[in-house]
Write a protein that holds these residues in place. Sequence first.
Motif, PDB file in Angstrom:
ATOM      1  N   ARG A  86       0.852  -1.200   0.000  1.00 21.46           N
ATOM      2  CA  ARG A  86       0.000   0.000   0.000  1.00 21.46           C
ATOM      3  C   ARG A  86       0.881   1.241   0.000  1.00 21.46           C
ATOM      4  N   PHE A  87       0.403   2.280  -0.715  1.00 21.27           N
ATOM      5  CA  PHE A  87       1.034   3.589  -0.590  1.00 21.27           C
ATOM      6  C   PHE A  87       0.572   4.241   0.708  1.00 21.27           C
ATOM      7  N   LEU A  88       1.487   5.000   1.287  1.00 23.04           N
ATOM      8  CA  LEU A  88       1.173   5.721   2.532  1.00 23.04           C
ATOM      9  C   LEU A  88       1.353   7.214   2.289  1.00 23.04           C
ATOM     10  N   ALA A  89       0.336   7.989   2.587  1.00 20.50           N
ATOM     11  CA  ALA A  89       0.489   9.451   2.581  1.00 20.50           C
ATOM     12  C   ALA A  89       0.423   9.879   4.047  1.00 20.50           C
ATOM     13  N   GLY A  90      -0.677  10.511   4.469  1.00 22.79           N
ATOM     14  CA  GLY A  90      -0.777  10.892   5.886  1.00 22.79           C
ATOM     15  C   GLY A  90      -1.069   9.704   6.794  1.00 22.79           C
ATOM     16  N   GLY A  91      -1.614   8.646   6.225  1.00 22.48           N
ATOM     17  CA  GLY A  91      -1.865   7.434   6.999  1.00 22.48           C
ATOM     18  C   GLY A  91      -3.162   7.456   7.803  1.00 22.48           C
ATOM     19  N   SER A  92      -3.923   8.523   7.709  1.00 23.18           N
ATOM     20  CA  SER A  92      -5.095   8.614   8.592  1.00 23.18           C
ATOM     21  C   SER A  92      -6.211   7.651   8.172  1.00 23.18           C
ATOM     22  N   ASP A  93      -6.240   7.276   6.911  1.00 22.16           N
ATOM     23  CA  ASP A  93      -7.150   6.201   6.494  1.00 22.16           C
ATOM     24  C   ASP A  93      -6.439   4.851   6.514  1.00 22.16           C
ATOM     25  N   LEU A  94      -5.209   4.846   6.042  1.00 18.43           N
ATOM     26  CA  LEU A  94      -4.502   3.571   5.889  1.00 18.43           C
ATOM     27  C   LEU A  94      -4.316   2.868   7.241  1.00 18.43           C
ATOM     28  N   HIS A  95      -4.004   3.653   8.263  1.00 17.50           N
ATOM     29  CA  HIS A  95      -3.779   3.069   9.582  1.00 17.50           C
ATOM     30  C   HIS A  95      -4.992   2.239  10.016  1.00 17.50           C
ATOM     31  N   ALA A 117      -3.491  14.471   7.276  1.00 20.47           N
ATOM     32  CA  ALA A 117      -4.318  14.013   6.146  1.00 20.47           C
ATOM     33  C   ALA A 117      -4.006  14.820   4.892  1.00 20.47           C
ATOM     34  N   THR A 118      -3.842  14.114   3.758  1.00 18.16           N
ATOM     35  CA  THR A 118      -3.516  14.793   2.503  1.00 18.16           C
ATOM     36  C   THR A 118      -4.714  14.805   1.568  1.00 18.16           C
ATOM     37  N   LEU A 119      -4.635  15.727   0.599  1.00 15.98           N
ATOM     38  CA  LEU A 119      -5.688  15.829  -0.401  1.00 15.98           C
ATOM     39  C   LEU A 119      -5.721  14.554  -1.243  1.00 15.98           C
ATOM     40  N   GLY A 139      -4.735  11.584  -0.469  1.00 16.49           N
ATOM     41  CA  GLY A 139      -5.234  10.468   0.333  1.00 16.49           C
ATOM     42  C   GLY A 139      -6.751  10.496   0.431  1.00 16.49           C
ATOM     43  N   ASN A 140      -7.288  11.680   0.597  1.00 15.71           N
ATOM     44  CA  ASN A 140      -8.740  11.832   0.700  1.00 15.71           C
ATOM     45  C   ASN A 140      -9.410  11.338  -0.591  1.00 15.71           C
ATOM     46  N   LEU A 141      -8.802  11.674  -1.737  1.00 15.95           N
ATOM     47  CA  LEU A 141      -9.400  11.276  -3.022  1.00 15.95           C
ATOM     48  C   LEU A 141      -9.161   9.800  -3.322  1.00 15.95           C
ATOM     49  N   ALA A 158     -15.841  11.552   1.363  1.00 14.18           N
ATOM     50  CA  ALA A 158     -14.610  12.355   1.412  1.00 14.18           C
ATOM     51  C   ALA A 158     -14.968  13.827   1.206  1.00 14.18           C
ATOM     52  N   ASP A 159     -14.637  14.650   2.182  1.00 10.81           N
ATOM     53  CA  ASP A 159     -15.164  16.020   2.144  1.00 10.81           C
ATOM     54  C   ASP A 159     -14.591  16.877   1.021  1.00 10.81           C
ATOM     55  N   THR A 160     -13.283  16.717   0.720  1.00  7.73           N
ATOM     56  CA  THR A 160     -12.727  17.618  -0.309  1.00  7.73           C
ATOM     57  C   THR A 160     -13.156  17.195  -1.714  1.00  7.73           C
TER      58      THR A 160
END
Lengths: 308, 756
Positions: free
Chosen positions: A27-36, A109-111, A113-115, A122-124
């Motif tokens: 898996r790719f990891l950005a901010g990790g707030s979903d991945l975690h 959290a990154t943009l 990652g949200n998408l 996803a809010d953004t």
Amino acid sequence: MQNFSYHAPATLGEACALMAEAPDRSRFLAGGSDLHLALEHHAGPVDTVIDLKRIAGLEGIEETPGGGWRIGALTRMAALERHQGLRAALPALCAAAAVVGGPPIRNRATLGGNLCNASPAADTATPLLAFGAQVEVSGGGVPGSNASRTLALEALWAGPRSTTLRPEEVLTAVVIPPPPTGGGANESTANESTAHGNAFARLTRSAMDIALVNAAASLTLDGSGRLASLTVALGAVGATVLSVPGTDALLGRPVDEALLEDIGKMAETAAQPITDVRASAEYRREMAGVMAMRAVGWAAAPAKGDTP
Amino acid sequence: MTDSLDIVGQSVTRLELEDKVLGVTRYTADLKRPGMLYAKILRSPHPHARIVAIDTSAAEKAPGVHAVLTHHDVSSFAIEGDLLVLDARLRFVGDEVAAVAAESPAAAADALELIRVEYEPLPPVFDCGAALAPGAPELHPGGNLVDGRRLVVERGDTEGAFPTAFRVFEGVFHTAAHGPVGMETRSALAEWDDDRLTVHKTSRSLHAHDRKILSNALGIPLEHVRVICTSMGGGFGNKDEGRLGPLAAFLARKAGRPVRLEYSRMEEFIAGRNRQAMVSRLKIGVAEDGAPVAIEMRSEMNAGAHVASGRNVTRRIGQGALYLYACPNARFEGASVYTNHPAGGSFRGLGAPAGHFALEVLMDQVAAGMGLDPLEYRLRFHVGPEGQPGRRTTPPGEAIPDEPVEGGVPFSSHGLRECLLSGAERIGWRERRQPNGSATGPSRRGLGVAMGIYKGGVGREAQAEIHVDRRGRVEVRVGVVDVGQGSSTILAQIAAEALQLPLDFITMVMADTAHTPPGHITAGSSTTFSSGHAVKQAADTVRNRLRERAAATLGVSDVSLSGGVFTAQGREGAALTFHQLCAALPEPVIEQVTLTPGSTDRVINSFSAHFAEVEVEMDTGRIRILRYVAAQDAGRIVNPRLAEGQVTGAVLQFLGIALREELLMDPTSGVTLNPSFLEHKNTAIVDFPPVEVLFASQPEPLAPFGAKGLGEPPVVPVYAAVANAVANATGVWLHEAPFTPKRVLQAIAQQGADRP
Ligand SMILES: Cc1cc2nc3c(=O)[nH]c(=O)nc-3n(C[C@H](O)[C@H](O)[C@H](O)COP(=O)(O)OP(=O)(O)OC[C@H]3O[C@@H](n4cnc5c(N)ncnc54)[C@H](O)[C@@H]3O)c2cc1C
């Protein structure tokens, strides 16, 4: 949580190549707030995590000629919510970024990652869809992969939690086009003093919650206060974030109660909500209308010179 | 002496605060022992089933596993009458089937999957009506109506009185199940030393319950059981005495190693003890001037699989209906019903918040129907200091029951009116409240009031011991648990005040059966009153003995004591410090007190009057709390900052419960659908304004330094204060809690907002 090996490559090429080695267990990891949370609860077996944060050039917000924007995929919510230029031009996006979780989440959290998490809530995603945004993705030159390409945001999502990207593809940037000049419906007013507005509305159970429904509107008013362009998007009421179809039929009308009522009905029709423990489908559908009305009303207020 | 107080009444810093802030405090789940094993529980996938066969051989052989426990391995002792340590009969989805102790939590979890169970599914029953219907599956011998009968409490003759009423108002009120969500989940650590057992656990009653339960379940003498609660991370009356301790102890005995069992958040939601759903049918008859002449409430609580202290929960639903308004005829009928829901138990306020929701909303409807302002209505008809009308039926001298239903028994102190007046003034009721709310259009505002009456001086048998040794160490030993409400600080303040010593001379020793005299349960807001009495009496005696010694040493007839120094009366300059006196003690001074406080002819109650200002979004149904004023009568306030914290916490907790917290269960499978913080939505602090707290001024004559109970009373009126404010704003009455946006919109659709 399961054990995994952690990689933090310095280039996109390395990241994509690593992913291509074992795509189903990586898996790719950005901010990790979903991945975690995914790793803890529902990701299936994962043994490789590839961090994108060390790759240069994936973060940042810049205005493009003509009034568009280009935002790096690794840009954090906190940066979006604070950016002065963005707040003036795209308040809907800043408002959406500003309600993602609490401050600690928004600092991670990154943009992108949200998408890429592809949640329909996803809010953004909702304001970006209303802006007609596109996303740039890259396979990092991995043999057999797509070259860098650009696709419409709505083409990114295949369904809840699922994207159309190839496993090794990384979302690198979001591109927001300049606001429409609003010429389409009424040629004669196109060059007069048009005004743009956009806004985001959201309903939750408590101050910190995933949206039950969210809505974003982006519009242009001509010199006489009539709609020259209008797009409305809805979140959390379908398998993906969705656009309300048929808003072109409203062009030429002033933004008044009657128009808002019509928007509300169109949004209710467009919504395809489900019932879950957060809310019933019936309530969500009704609220899709209310949130769409709010977003359009608020978007029109500054465009008309009112304060929302 | 109580005229001028030095320490009682001061906002001294709570004793354990620094450790908590620094993260040094050790909770049960922080404790580790060499060789300690981790336990996990296998839970029932069926709402109702019988275990036909259970095969644990594979689990026992799994790596790191040291013990597997099934119903075959435990005694047949019933913990709370209807609860075995493990049972072949399973009564809810999540019920305990078996337990494993292994070297790591992961090894224990993996071993659970190797246990083979053959279940015989039995027909489940989820709602009270179905559970009471003839032919319903019986969950316990004797049927699903707990104790085989409805509890009836009556004063006067309601049946005779209703026909004489000028008007009769009726309503049905529902409250939902929800999780109390203490931040600390349930946890127990059991270790054996030969045939002696030590259990650390989350507890509210280690002497009165845990120790006895462990002794009986494990078949060992009481003296061989030590129970300790190091620190509680959220009690709310809810950390029960069920299976947790015995399971850890049986596993530890079987494994021959210490075992720690800690609930996950999901287990806490499913197998912790929840607040259960209740329904109340209320009928109020009034005279031409609006005075209540008859009040009748019939309530049912869905008790779930086991009743535990649920009988008392049901009993308290009737609290307001029976006592809050002066009314010659009042009747409460309550049923607790077994179903295949997860087991319930006690939680802050027991049934009183649900009962007050019904009573105080319907009273607002009465006031509206009779054309009276709700505040005026309450000022005219609330119960007065003289108690209920009618005559006392308990013979004089004989102790009146804990909760006398009879008339003619006065309150010992009564600050209800003062609360109503001070709260109304603070929120600006007379200037700001409009009969039809304060706005029209898409967002409407309104003010609401609700009162509360609750036990304020439960007299439990209480013990306290004070030891003063030659080093001048003053130990106050009390067997109760500080569940987080700050009772260690309060009892220390009471001790210091009575001893006339500085607070930092006092060392509190609590919540360890090896070092404290027997203590009562921390429940019913009783600690300050009951244990406070015992501490004060012991301290009074110790102080007098020390003063006599000091006078003798100084060769005078009397001494004064202040700041830890004894000063001779009438002899200039002669003085003795406390430590000098102690150093010369021939032996430690020890005083042990056992008493049961209370009164034979007065009622000790705590009162509340709460005021809420809300804004309702008419298009989404969302309620926002703009302001909240809580006026409480708790007698003298021992520690104002702690007391404000109790009231603020109580109000915020119940605003969350009133507005959104709800445990949802799938109606066919019995599966709890939202056992997580993501989906059992709790309140975020930014959702609410600060709570403005006011206290009445009158001390309670029968309480230690005048202090009544305060842990639960401030939760009692919250539902109703909010619902009444919503009614003022919108014209719509809410009869079903929590007041989710959807329910608010439904009520608006059904009742029609009476204003554009
Ligand atoms: C407490 C809490 C509250 C939250 N509240 C909200 C909320 O209110 N609104 C909301 O919308 N979300 C919310 N979220 C969800 C989450 O924070 C956001 O979706 C966030 O933007 C995800 O970004 P991230 O950088 O943390 O993504 P990550 O967790 O790092 O990644 C998410 C997924 O996208 C993939 N991915 C990430 N970046 C890329 C990329 N550039 N290219 C390809 N794939 C990529 C990852 O592999 C992963 O599958 C909340 C989460 C938490 C924990």
